[in-house]
Motif scaffolding. Structure first.
Motif, PDB file in Angstrom:
ATOM      1  N   ASP A  37       0.816  -1.218   0.000  1.00  0.00           N
ATOM      2  CA  ASP A  37       0.000   0.000   0.000  1.00  0.00           C
ATOM      3  C   ASP A  37       0.849   1.267   0.000  1.00  0.00           C
ATOM      4  OD1 ASP A  37      -2.446  -1.372   0.073  1.00  0.00           O
ATOM      5  OD2 ASP A  37      -2.422  -1.477   2.265  1.00  0.00           O
ATOM      6  N   ASP A  38       2.062   1.185   0.520  1.00  0.00           N
ATOM      7  CA  ASP A  38       2.929   2.359   0.597  1.00  0.00           C
ATOM      8  C   ASP A  38       3.641   2.659  -0.721  1.00  0.00           C
ATOM      9  OD1 ASP A  38       2.307   2.540   3.349  1.00  0.00           O
ATOM     10  OD2 ASP A  38       3.882   1.084   3.806  1.00  0.00           O
ATOM     11  N   ASN A  41       0.482   5.767  -4.822  1.00  0.00           N
ATOM     12  CA  ASN A  41      -0.194   6.939  -4.276  1.00  0.00           C
ATOM     13  C   ASN A  41      -1.702   6.715  -4.258  1.00  0.00           C
ATOM     14  OD1 ASN A  41      -1.207   7.530  -6.865  1.00  0.00           O
ATOM     15  ND2 ASN A  41       0.247   9.191  -7.231  1.00  0.00           N
ATOM     16  N   SER A  42      -2.422   7.700  -3.807  1.00  0.00           N
ATOM     17  CA  SER A  42      -3.875   7.593  -3.650  1.00  0.00           C
ATOM     18  C   SER A  42      -4.605   7.362  -4.971  1.00  0.00           C
ATOM     19  CB  SER A  42      -4.424   8.861  -2.990  1.00  0.00           C
ATOM     20  OG  SER A  42      -3.769   9.088  -1.773  1.00  0.00           O
ATOM     21  N   GLN A  56       4.027   8.609   1.583  1.00  0.00           N
ATOM     22  CA  GLN A  56       2.789   7.842   1.439  1.00  0.00           C
ATOM     23  C   GLN A  56       2.569   6.944   2.650  1.00  0.00           C
ATOM     24  OE1 GLN A  56       0.557   8.235  -1.198  1.00  0.00           O
ATOM     25  NE2 GLN A  56      -0.774   7.110   0.203  1.00  0.00           N
ATOM     26  N   ALA A  59       1.200   9.186   5.292  1.00  0.00           N
ATOM     27  CA  ALA A  59      -0.177   9.578   4.975  1.00  0.00           C
ATOM     28  C   ALA A  59      -1.108   8.394   5.196  1.00  0.00           C
ATOM     29  CB  ALA A  59      -0.271  10.075   3.534  1.00  0.00           C
ATOM     30  N   ASN A  60      -0.677   7.207   4.757  1.00  0.00           N
ATOM     31  CA  ASN A  60      -1.495   6.010   4.989  1.00  0.00           C
ATOM     32  C   ASN A  60      -1.741   5.815   6.478  1.00  0.00           C
ATOM     33  OD1 ASN A  60      -1.726   5.395   2.280  1.00  0.00           O
ATOM     34  ND2 ASN A  60      -0.099   3.860   2.293  1.00  0.00           N
ATOM     35  N   TYR A  61      -0.697   5.960   7.263  1.00  0.00           N
ATOM     36  CA  TYR A  61      -0.809   5.723   8.703  1.00  0.00           C
ATOM     37  C   TYR A  61      -1.672   6.784   9.381  1.00  0.00           C
ATOM     38  CZ  TYR A  61       0.439   4.556  13.465  1.00  0.00           C
ATOM     39  OH  TYR A  61       0.371   4.201  14.791  1.00  0.00           O
ATOM     40  N   ARG A  63      -3.441   9.593   7.991  1.00  0.00           N
ATOM     41  CA  ARG A  63      -4.650  10.141   7.361  1.00  0.00           C
ATOM     42  C   ARG A  63      -5.664   9.085   6.970  1.00  0.00           C
ATOM     43  NH1 ARG A  63      -5.065  13.669   1.824  1.00  0.00           N
ATOM     44  NH2 ARG A  63      -7.269  14.153   2.045  1.00  0.00           N
ATOM     45  N   PHE A  64      -5.170   7.984   6.395  1.00  0.00           N
ATOM     46  CA  PHE A  64      -6.075   6.982   5.833  1.00  0.00           C
ATOM     47  C   PHE A  64      -6.291   5.763   6.727  1.00  0.00           C
ATOM     48  CE2 PHE A  64      -4.083   9.051   2.037  1.00  0.00           C
ATOM     49  CZ  PHE A  64      -5.201   9.769   1.646  1.00  0.00           C
ATOM     50  N   ILE A  66      -4.318   3.266   7.218  1.00  0.00           N
ATOM     51  CA  ILE A  66      -3.758   2.054   6.603  1.00  0.00           C
ATOM     52  C   ILE A  66      -2.381   1.831   7.211  1.00  0.00           C
ATOM     53  CG2 ILE A  66      -2.948   0.985   4.467  1.00  0.00           C
ATOM     54  CD1 ILE A  66      -4.907   2.888   2.980  1.00  0.00           C
TER      55      ILE A  66
END
Length: 130
Positions: A37-38, A41-42, A56, A59-61, A63-64, A66
């Motif tokens: 997933d890293d 990108n989105s 990323q 951001a995954n950790y 914000r999202f 993930i």
């Protein structure tokens, strides 16, 4: 001559007391597993620079929501503004060739140390821990 030596000694002593106030310190650190997933990108585009993958991951950790097993919270990159300066921080810091390779391939666990003064980040040091 004695006066000059006294002034130089006083200046040196003053510098030794003030230098640590300006020295960079570790303001945060974290461990992260770079998973599939890293690497994207989105919008689904493959990322091909270490700073993109690290950004990323954060951001995954933060914000999202993930994360992979082994991902840790950090006190700095929970801010979108701080994630935006990650490229500069990596360019100003160090990333080993092993860390770079591991990031680009995925499947690596990295240790990231964030250096700066107060709450202002200046650079990061990235190493692979496995």
């Amino acid at each position: 001559m004695k006066k000059l030596i006294s002034v130089l000694a006083l200046s040196a002593a003053t510098l030794s007391f003030t230098a640590p106030a300006f020295a960079d310190e570790i303001i945060g650190s974290y461990v992260a597993y770079i998973g599939r997933d890293d690497l994207y990108n989105s919008k689904g585009a493959r990322l091909n620079e270490p700073w993109q993958i690290l950004r990323q991951d954060r951001a995954n950790y933060h914000r999202f929501g993930i994360s992979q097993s082994g991902d840790e919270w950090d006190p700095f990159f929970d801010s979108m503004e701080n994630r935006a300066i990650m490229e500069r921080m990596i360019m100003n810091g160090t990333i080993t060739s092993g860390a770079r390779s591991g990031l680009l391939q995925g499947g690596a666990t990295v240790f990231v140390r964030i250096f700066g003064t107060g709450s202002r980040g200046k650079y990061v040091k990235v190493t692979v821990v496995n």
